[in-house]
Design an enzyme around this catalytic site. Structure first.
Site, mmCIF file in Angstrom:
data_model
loop_
_atom_site.group_PDB
_atom_site.id
_atom_site.type_symbol
_atom_site.label_atom_id
_atom_site.label_comp_id
_atom_site.label_asym_id
_atom_site.label_seq_id
_atom_site.Cartn_x
_atom_site.Cartn_y
_atom_site.Cartn_z
ATOM 1 N N PHE A 108 56.087 24.174 -85.657
ATOM 2 C CA PHE A 108 55.297 24.756 -84.573
ATOM 3 C C PHE A 108 54.983 23.664 -83.549
ATOM 4 O O PHE A 108 54.683 22.518 -83.906
ATOM 5 C CB PHE A 108 53.976 25.316 -85.099
ATOM 6 C CG PHE A 108 54.069 26.673 -85.749
ATOM 7 C CD1 PHE A 108 55.284 27.305 -85.956
ATOM 8 C CD2 PHE A 108 52.914 27.332 -86.157
ATOM 9 C CE1 PHE A 108 55.359 28.559 -86.551
ATOM 10 C CE2 PHE A 108 52.973 28.588 -86.752
ATOM 11 C CZ PHE A 108 54.195 29.207 -86.948
ATOM 12 N N CYS A 165 55.644 21.442 -89.365
ATOM 13 C CA CYS A 165 56.600 21.512 -90.479
ATOM 14 C C CYS A 165 57.647 20.409 -90.434
ATOM 15 O O CYS A 165 58.419 20.242 -91.393
ATOM 16 C CB CYS A 165 57.250 22.882 -90.491
ATOM 17 S SG CYS A 165 56.026 24.204 -90.547
ATOM 18 N N LYS A 190 64.697 26.920 -98.819
ATOM 19 C CA LYS A 190 63.435 27.655 -98.675
ATOM 20 C C LYS A 190 63.540 29.062 -99.256
ATOM 21 O O LYS A 190 62.521 29.713 -99.490
ATOM 22 C CB LYS A 190 63.016 27.723 -97.210
ATOM 23 C CG LYS A 190 62.497 26.406 -96.635
ATOM 24 C CD LYS A 190 61.953 26.605 -95.237
ATOM 25 C CE LYS A 190 61.454 25.302 -94.625
ATOM 26 N NZ LYS A 190 62.548 24.413 -94.213
ATOM 27 N N HIS A 239 58.205 27.935 -97.889
ATOM 28 C CA HIS A 239 58.064 26.945 -96.822
ATOM 29 C C HIS A 239 56.854 26.057 -97.103
ATOM 30 O O HIS A 239 55.712 26.505 -97.027
ATOM 31 C CB HIS A 239 57.910 27.658 -95.488
ATOM 32 C CG HIS A 239 58.014 26.759 -94.301
ATOM 33 N ND1 HIS A 239 58.191 25.386 -94.402
ATOM 34 C CD2 HIS A 239 57.978 27.036 -92.957
ATOM 35 C CE1 HIS A 239 58.246 24.867 -93.194
ATOM 36 N NE2 HIS A 239 58.115 25.838 -92.308
ATOM 37 N N GLU A 289 68.956 28.410 -85.142
ATOM 38 C CA GLU A 289 69.462 27.189 -85.788
ATOM 39 C C GLU A 289 70.963 27.277 -86.038
ATOM 40 O O GLU A 289 71.698 26.304 -85.823
ATOM 41 C CB GLU A 289 68.724 26.935 -87.104
ATOM 42 C CG GLU A 289 69.147 25.628 -87.767
ATOM 43 C CD GLU A 289 68.340 25.299 -89.016
ATOM 44 O OE1 GLU A 289 68.480 24.161 -89.518
ATOM 45 O OE2 GLU A 289 67.576 26.175 -89.492
ATOM 46 N N HIS A 320 66.673 24.259 -91.726
ATOM 47 C CA HIS A 320 65.256 24.614 -91.713
ATOM 48 C C HIS A 320 65.096 26.009 -92.308
ATOM 49 O O HIS A 320 64.209 26.232 -93.127
ATOM 50 C CB HIS A 320 64.709 24.537 -90.294
ATOM 51 C CG HIS A 320 63.240 24.727 -90.208
ATOM 52 N ND1 HIS A 320 62.350 23.933 -90.900
ATOM 53 C CD2 HIS A 320 62.483 25.634 -89.524
ATOM 54 C CE1 HIS A 320 61.106 24.331 -90.644
ATOM 55 N NE2 HIS A 320 61.163 25.366 -89.814
#
Length: 417
Positions: free
Chosen positions: A403, A165, A337, A342, A316, A305
């Site tokens: 990931f 991502c 998002k 996403h 985060e 994110h």
């Protein structure tokens, strides 16, 4: 080594909120959710039956039918967004040196539709291999950057970054570096993804990564809410034209913003989960700030994110407080998002565009669907909940994590000559 300044001179977008930059931005600031029941396939037996699909995208606006059949959907979206961005920039003009214009693209997965369809067809047969000759050229993750370069005849640096991502933010940072190092005068950068199919949905469900709020799909992506239960899968593309400042000024280009820094790091912790204290996130933001040569009190907005996962959102925000200290409470923070879902490898590109437009318009897009405060999240942070906020935005940071523990952050500044 004298580093050149790098500016943004063109934008393009194909998103769950609209297939142009204007539509995307207007829906963002008005808090529109792009999430709805899946239309691409029968999802009735899946744990998650909704996603943020691209809607109303017309292939005929960008491709001849014969050409479009040779491309996976992730390339359709990427080429279309790039066509928009190149046209917006006006960079193709008489005398332009196409040898000095490159394409650096990002995709986390590439042609998943093509891979799925070809292997499904083989599995249903008698074992005789009857694969489409375009199977591999449609599927491989690097092919979109190749097609973009061929579309315009751009012969500069050309490659694709793959970091889950974080892919398109890594691509943007690479493009920024190549230009400031003098390796190109302009680069088409961004990312594209098209993973809303049986394999994508089934695979992410198996990871227990996605929301299963099937009864309320429009409210399923709810970053920072106590009852968040995973991300909503999105698709689409964002494209940006990065250009060396003096070249842009010489041709009278409009300038959206300036890219001033980028950071990269690894969590070195877990294949899918972030470090609980956000160590990799802290490192990447600190590196981005150092690269940009700015202090923590100069940042106005962070596009996080913020995927709406229980672990990721908390980690985060802990990292932001750790890096920015008291200034964290003066920032606007939001997760777009909550509206787009996403977009995996394309997330960083469309979120960089959102950050650029926040700077240009002095408007912070909201984090929608926040209903219940999470006691594990500092409620004194300004998470721009449920509606846009107006403020002067001189500098924004866009965070993207993937990931494998991949982290990337880009720093964007209001342009001042």
């Amino acid at each position: 080594m004298h580093l050149k300044r790098v500016v943004v001179t063109g934008l393009g977008a194909v998103t769950p909120l609209g297939n142009s930059v204007n539509d995307y931005w207007n829906n963002l600031i008005n808090g529109v959710s792009g999430s709805a029941p899946i239309t691409r396939f029968d999802a009735s037996k899946f744990k998650t039956r909704f996603a943020c699909e691209v809607k109303g995208f017309n292939l005929d606006d960008y491709f001849e039918k014969k050409e479009s059949r040779k491309l996976d959907a992730f390339s359709h979206y990427g080429i279309a967004a790039s066509v928009q961005a190149v046209a917006d920039s006006g960079i193709i003009a008489e005398g332009i040196d196409k040898n000095e214009i490159g394409v650096i693209w990002g995709s986390g997965i590439g042609g998943l539709d093509t891979f799925q369809n070809e292997t499904f067809a083989f599995a249903k047969g008698d074992g005789t291999p009857r694969f489409n000759p375009f199977f591999i050229p449609k599927m491989i993750a690097d092919i979109c950057s190749g097609h973009i370069s061929m579309r315009f005849g751009f012969r500069g640096p050309n490659f694709t970054t793959v970091s889950a991502c974080a892919s398109s933010t890594n691509a943007l940072i690479d493009a920024f570096n190549y230009i400031r190092w003098g390796k190109a005068i302009a680069i088409v950068t961004g990312g594209s993804e098209a993973a809303i199919n049986e394999s994508g949905m089934g695979g992410f469900n198996a990871c227990q990564a996605m929301s299963t709020r099937n009864e309320l799909p429009a409210e399923a992506s709810r970053p920072y809410d106590k009852n968040r239960d995973g991300f909503v899968l999105g698709e689409g593309s964002g494209a940006l034209i990065l250009e060396e400042l003096e070249h842009a000024l010489a041709r009278g280009a409009k300038i959206y913003a300036e890219i001033i820094g980028g950071g990269m790091s690894a969590d070195a912790y877990h294949i899918t989960a972030p470090h609980p204290e956000g160590l990799g996130a802290k490192l990447v933001m600190n590196r981005a700030l150092k690269d940009a040569g700015i202090s923590i009190n100069e940042v106005d907005y962070i596009n996080t994110h913020g995927t709406s996962t229980p672990l990721g959102d908390t980690a985060e925000l802990k990292a932001i407080v750790s890096v920015f200290g008291e200034n964290a409470y003066k920032l606007n923070i939001s997760s777009t998002k909550s509206m787009t879902g996403h977009l995996l490898g394309a997330a960083g590109a469309i979120e960089a565009i959102a950050s650029i437009l926040a700077i240009k318009n002095n408007v912070i897009p909201p984090t929608i669907n926040h209903l219940t405060p999470d006691p594990d999240i500092d409620q004194n942070l300004n998470l721009t909940l449920n509606k846009k906020q107006e403020r002067i935005v001189n500098i924004a940071i866009s965070n993207t994590f993937g990931f494998g523990g991949h982290n990337a952050a880009v720093v964007i500044k209001k342009f001042n000559h």
